[in-house]
Design a protein around this motif. Structure first.
Motif, short mmCIF file in Angstrom:
data_model
loop_
_atom_site.label_atom_id
_atom_site.label_comp_id
_atom_site.label_asym_id
_atom_site.label_seq_id
_atom_site.Cartn_x
_atom_site.Cartn_y
_atom_site.Cartn_z
N ARG A 1 0.84 -1.20 0.00
CA ARG A 1 0.00 0.00 0.00
C ARG A 1 0.88 1.25 0.00
NH1 ARG A 1 -2.80 -3.36 3.94
NH2 ARG A 1 -4.74 -4.07 2.98
N ASP A 2 0.49 2.23 -0.79
CA ASP A 2 1.19 3.51 -0.88
C ASP A 2 0.50 4.48 0.09
OD1 ASP A 2 2.66 5.72 -1.56
OD2 ASP A 2 1.88 5.87 -3.60
N VAL A 3 0.97 4.48 1.34
CA VAL A 3 0.33 5.22 2.42
C VAL A 3 0.81 6.66 2.44
CG1 VAL A 3 0.00 5.34 4.93
CG2 VAL A 3 0.15 3.12 3.79
N VAL A 4 -0.12 7.57 2.72
CA VAL A 4 0.18 8.99 2.89
C VAL A 4 -0.04 9.35 4.35
CG1 VAL A 4 -0.48 11.34 2.25
CG2 VAL A 4 -0.53 9.52 0.53
N PHE A 5 0.99 9.90 4.98
CA PHE A 5 0.89 10.37 6.37
C PHE A 5 1.05 11.88 6.41
CE2 PHE A 5 2.17 5.98 7.32
CZ PHE A 5 1.30 5.69 8.36
N PRO A 6 0.17 12.57 7.13
CA PRO A 6 0.39 14.01 7.33
C PRO A 6 1.51 14.21 8.34
CG PRO A 6 -1.50 13.30 8.59
CD PRO A 6 -1.04 12.11 7.79
N ALA A 7 2.18 15.32 8.27
CA ALA A 7 3.28 15.61 9.20
C ALA A 7 2.78 15.61 10.63
CB ALA A 7 3.89 16.97 8.86
N GLY A 8 3.54 14.96 11.50
CA GLY A 8 3.31 15.04 12.93
C GLY A 8 2.22 14.15 13.50
N ARG A 9 1.54 13.33 12.69
CA ARG A 9 0.44 12.53 13.23
C ARG A 9 0.62 11.04 12.99
NH1 ARG A 9 -4.22 15.48 14.83
NH2 ARG A 9 -5.55 13.74 14.30
N ILE B 1 -3.69 15.91 5.15
CA ILE B 1 -3.48 14.67 4.40
C ILE B 1 -3.48 14.95 2.91
CG2 ILE B 1 -4.49 12.42 3.83
CD1 ILE B 1 -5.54 12.37 6.74
N LEU B 2 -4.46 15.73 2.46
CA LEU B 2 -4.51 16.09 1.04
C LEU B 2 -3.21 16.76 0.61
CD1 LEU B 2 -8.16 17.44 0.81
CD2 LEU B 2 -7.31 15.28 -0.14
N GLN B 3 -2.73 17.70 1.42
CA GLN B 3 -1.49 18.41 1.11
C GLN B 3 -0.30 17.44 1.06
OE1 GLN B 3 -0.33 21.40 3.97
NE2 GLN B 3 1.05 22.37 2.50
N ALA B 4 -0.25 16.50 1.99
CA ALA B 4 0.85 15.53 2.00
C ALA B 4 0.87 14.68 0.73
CB ALA B 4 0.75 14.63 3.23
N ALA B 5 -0.29 14.55 0.08
CA ALA B 5 -0.38 13.78 -1.16
C ALA B 5 -0.28 14.66 -2.40
CB ALA B 5 -1.70 13.01 -1.19
N GLY B 6 -0.09 15.97 -2.20
CA GLY B 6 0.01 16.88 -3.34
C GLY B 6 -1.34 17.33 -3.87
N CYS B 7 -2.38 17.24 -3.04
CA CYS B 7 -3.74 17.61 -3.45
C CYS B 7 -4.25 18.80 -2.64
CB CYS B 7 -4.70 16.44 -3.18
SG CYS B 7 -4.41 14.95 -4.11
N THR B 8 -5.40 19.29 -3.05
CA THR B 8 -6.18 20.24 -2.27
C THR B 8 -7.62 19.75 -2.27
OG1 THR B 8 -6.89 21.67 -4.09
CG2 THR B 8 -4.71 22.15 -3.11
N PHE B 9 -8.48 20.45 -1.55
CA PHE B 9 -9.89 20.05 -1.54
C PHE B 9 -10.50 20.16 -2.93
CE2 PHE B 9 -14.39 20.06 -0.57
CZ PHE B 9 -14.46 19.02 0.36
N ASP B 10 -9.94 20.99 -3.80
CA ASP B 10 -10.43 21.09 -5.18
C ASP B 10 -10.28 19.77 -5.94
OD1 ASP B 10 -11.17 23.75 -4.88
OD2 ASP B 10 -9.29 24.51 -5.69
N ASP B 11 -9.39 18.89 -5.49
CA ASP B 11 -9.20 17.59 -6.13
C ASP B 11 -10.17 16.53 -5.62
OD1 ASP B 11 -6.85 18.30 -7.73
OD2 ASP B 11 -5.85 18.51 -5.78
N VAL B 12 -10.94 16.85 -4.59
CA VAL B 12 -11.88 15.90 -4.00
C VAL B 12 -13.06 15.72 -4.94
CG1 VAL B 12 -13.49 15.55 -2.09
CG2 VAL B 12 -11.17 16.37 -1.63
N ILE B 13 -13.41 14.46 -5.19
CA ILE B 13 -14.53 14.17 -6.08
C ILE B 13 -15.71 13.54 -5.35
CG2 ILE B 13 -13.17 14.02 -8.19
CD1 ILE B 13 -13.11 10.99 -7.87
N ASP B 14 -15.47 12.92 -4.20
CA ASP B 14 -16.53 12.26 -3.46
C ASP B 14 -16.32 12.46 -1.97
OD1 ASP B 14 -18.86 10.37 -3.42
OD2 ASP B 14 -17.43 9.12 -2.32
N VAL B 15 -17.40 12.82 -1.27
CA VAL B 15 -17.35 13.08 0.16
C VAL B 15 -18.43 12.26 0.86
CG1 VAL B 15 -17.66 14.84 1.97
CG2 VAL B 15 -16.57 15.46 -0.19
N THR B 16 -18.06 11.68 1.98
CA THR B 16 -19.03 11.05 2.88
C THR B 16 -18.84 11.70 4.25
OG1 THR B 16 -18.86 8.95 1.70
CG2 THR B 16 -19.87 8.89 3.88
N VAL B 17 -19.94 12.20 4.82
CA VAL B 17 -19.89 12.76 6.16
C VAL B 17 -20.77 11.93 7.07
CG1 VAL B 17 -19.32 15.11 5.47
CG2 VAL B 17 -21.71 14.47 5.74
#
Length: 136
Positions: free
Chosen positions: A4-12, A63-79
């Motif tokens: 798996r290609d895991v993305v970790f945000p800094a410090g968490r 997390i998005l930033q750590a992967a090189g994304c922003t919320f503009d790259d989000v296509i699907d959301v579940t809340v």
């Protein structure tokens, strides 16, 4: 099987390792982000709901930033919302600060009875930006 290609945000990273899940996985041009809650650095919840929602989005954006994304790259959301009838308006008043402008991502909202001490959780799927190497 591919690792798996895991993305970790800094410090968490320690928080995710302690809870035994990955914050996000890159796969086939997409980023699959685990549900994010309004947790402080130690994992405890923000006590006030609007602050908890803001922290959840901040955690998601890290997390998005750590992967090189922003919320503009989000296509699907579940809340997931505890007691949506009581909490919906408070949550939806915070969203414009993070949601961006139209066209918006798809959205599924689910009312739940328990979120491990939290009142709001957001999980997303984002399209990873193309790089010169991936365009070839």
């Amino acid at each position: 099987m591919n690792k798996r290609d895991v993305v970790f945000p800094a410090g968490r990273q320690a928080l995710y390792e302690r809870n035994r899940y990955s914050p996000a996985i890159r796969s086939d041009g997409f980023l699959f982000v685990s549900g994010q809650v309004g947790s402080r650095e130690d994992g405890s919840p923000e006590p006030e709901l609007s602050a908890q929602v803001r922290r959840a989005f901040d955690n998601l954006n890290a997390i998005l930033q750590a992967a090189g994304c922003t919320f503009d790259d989000v296509i699907d959301v579940t809340v997931f919302i505890v007691d949506p009838e009581a909490n919906f308006d408070t949550i939806w008043n915070v969203l414009p600060d993070y949601w961006g402008s139209a066209p918006y991502p798809t959205l599924t909202g689910i009312g739940v009875t328990w979120l491990y001490g939290f009142q709001f959780e957001i999980k997303v799927i984002a399209k990873l930006p193309r790089t010169d190497a991936s365009a070839a």
